[in-house]
Design an enzyme around this catalytic site. Sequence first.
Site, PDB file in Angstrom:
ATOM      1  N   HIS A  16       0.815  -1.217   0.000  1.00 30.15           N
ATOM      2  CA  HIS A  16       0.000   0.000   0.000  1.00 30.15           C
ATOM      3  C   HIS A  16       0.848   1.266   0.000  1.00 30.15           C
ATOM      4  O   HIS A  16       0.299   2.365   0.071  1.00 30.15           O
ATOM      5  CB  HIS A  16      -0.933   0.010   1.213  1.00 30.15           C
ATOM      6  CG  HIS A  16      -1.884  -1.141   1.240  1.00 30.15           C
ATOM      7  ND1 HIS A  16      -3.006  -1.198   0.440  1.00 30.15           N
ATOM      8  CD2 HIS A  16      -1.862  -2.298   1.941  1.00 30.15           C
ATOM      9  CE1 HIS A  16      -3.637  -2.341   0.653  1.00 30.15           C
ATOM     10  NE2 HIS A  16      -2.966  -3.024   1.557  1.00 30.15           N
ATOM     11  N   GLU A  25      -7.946  -4.627  -2.758  1.00 30.19           N
ATOM     12  CA  GLU A  25      -8.172  -5.322  -1.493  1.00 30.19           C
ATOM     13  C   GLU A  25      -9.565  -4.916  -1.006  1.00 30.19           C
ATOM     14  O   GLU A  25      -9.734  -4.029  -0.192  1.00 30.19           O
ATOM     15  CB  GLU A  25      -7.090  -4.979  -0.471  1.00 30.19           C
ATOM     16  CG  GLU A  25      -7.112  -5.915   0.713  1.00 30.19           C
ATOM     17  CD  GLU A  25      -5.908  -5.775   1.627  1.00 30.19           C
ATOM     18  OE1 GLU A  25      -5.791  -6.595   2.545  1.00 30.19           O
ATOM     19  OE2 GLU A  25      -5.097  -4.853   1.429  1.00 30.19           O
ATOM     20  N   ASN A  36      -3.625 -13.724   8.997  1.00 31.45           N
ATOM     21  CA  ASN A  36      -3.969 -12.381   9.457  1.00 31.45           C
ATOM     22  C   ASN A  36      -5.325 -11.977   8.899  1.00 31.45           C
ATOM     23  O   ASN A  36      -5.620 -12.199   7.726  1.00 31.45           O
ATOM     24  CB  ASN A  36      -2.903 -11.372   9.046  1.00 31.45           C
ATOM     25  CG  ASN A  36      -1.568 -11.650   9.702  1.00 31.45           C
ATOM     26  OD1 ASN A  36      -0.584 -11.958   9.046  1.00 31.45           O
ATOM     27  ND2 ASN A  36      -1.528 -11.551  11.021  1.00 31.45           N
ATOM     28  N   GLY A  50       8.014 -10.693  11.294  1.00 31.39           N
ATOM     29  CA  GLY A  50       8.184 -11.095  12.676  1.00 31.39           C
ATOM     30  C   GLY A  50       7.114 -10.571  13.602  1.00 31.39           C
ATOM     31  O   GLY A  50       7.107 -10.891  14.793  1.00 31.39           O
ATOM     32  N   ASP A  82       2.952  -5.975   2.372  1.00 30.59           N
ATOM     33  CA  ASP A  82       1.750  -5.296   2.874  1.00 30.59           C
ATOM     34  C   ASP A  82       2.156  -3.955   3.498  1.00 30.59           C
ATOM     35  O   ASP A  82       1.575  -3.513   4.493  1.00 30.59           O
ATOM     36  CB  ASP A  82       1.002  -6.161   3.893  1.00 30.59           C
ATOM     37  CG  ASP A  82      -0.429  -5.706   4.133  1.00 30.59           C
ATOM     38  OD1 ASP A  82      -0.933  -4.862   3.358  1.00 30.59           O
ATOM     39  OD2 ASP A  82      -1.048  -6.165   5.111  1.00 30.59           O
TER      40      ASP A  82
END
Length: 387
Positions: free
Chosen positions: A62, A130, A220, A249, A274
């Site tokens: 993004h 998205e 996620n 992470g 992302d």
Amino acid sequence: MLDLLIEKGNVLINGRFETFDIGIINGKIVSLEKNSSDQKAFNRWNAAGKKIVPGFIDVHTHGGNGVDINNATTKDLLRLSRYFAAQGTTGWLASIITDTYERTVQCIEQICRAKAEIKDGAQILGIHLEGPFLSEAYKGAMNRRWLRKADNSLFETYQKSAAGLINYITISPEVEGAPELVKELSAKGVIVSIGHSGADYETALTCIRNGARSATHTFNAMRLLDHHAPGICGAVLETDIFCEAICDGKHLHPGIIRLLLKTKGLNRIVAITDSIMAAGLPDGFYNLGVSRVQVSDGDAKLISDGTRAGSTLTTSIALRNLMTYTGRKLEEVILLLTANPASMLNLGQHKGSIQIGKDADLVILDELLRVEMTIVGGNVVYLNSKP
């Protein structure tokens, strides 16, 4: 006469590093030879002691370096492409977060202009929508006001504005009309990814059978696995669709990344960033579409409710993280940033590996795996001048 000759580099070919000279003409790799000292070239680059790998492809970002795609001008997107090239990215999809109809069309127009004008940065390979056909319960950082049921006519309106550039879309399997839309879009060659979803196993599996090819940032904004009710996670892990993975992470524990690799195999994971506009910048306050985000210790979260909102990851850091988290060799994990996204986007004939006839999209890495040079279509678009 070659346009460019890269000499004596440790080139990744067929899963192994070997010393080769790479000859490039008109943006294509035309020769891979052990010793091409007799070949003439307009430009020569000595890459002795360096590793040469395929260019990274980021299918889900993004923004970065102060640019938010939903609010970006064409000039902003050109600057963003240059920034991505400095990270080793040679191709990327511009991901538009769910927004108003007017803003979405405006984003599409700016992206199309930028794609046509890019000369010295990473190539825009398409547009990733998205949403807006997403589940409210698993909206993540999306604004619920603009979520809606599946609507092919709306998609076609967006696609017309994009002149066909929308080649990737995230859809929640449980929203009304989703299985049918997945089937329609897949038949038209649009890559459908399922995510932002609490779908049950059967609904998710129906969408996969209808052509869904990927799962958006796996685990996620997604209903998690239950041994009595596998849900969307179970369907994603069981089948052979691709799985996006944010390897920073924070979004995924390193153990989950190792589990994904063991479950899906090296060829079915696509490393994504992302990233939001904060990538490459210090902690502070930023935008993600219309939402305000606070970044603390590199972790981006909505100010409104603390929901994690994208990442500050770059592809070059993702590569090094993958090696650290998995203990695997560079030549193994590099697939997640190169061949796998190219294959998922049906671009494997042209991109994703170093072979004669393919696009000359290359990254030269130093001994610490830092990006020293990025080449897109045979043109040097980034050169690290620091010692």
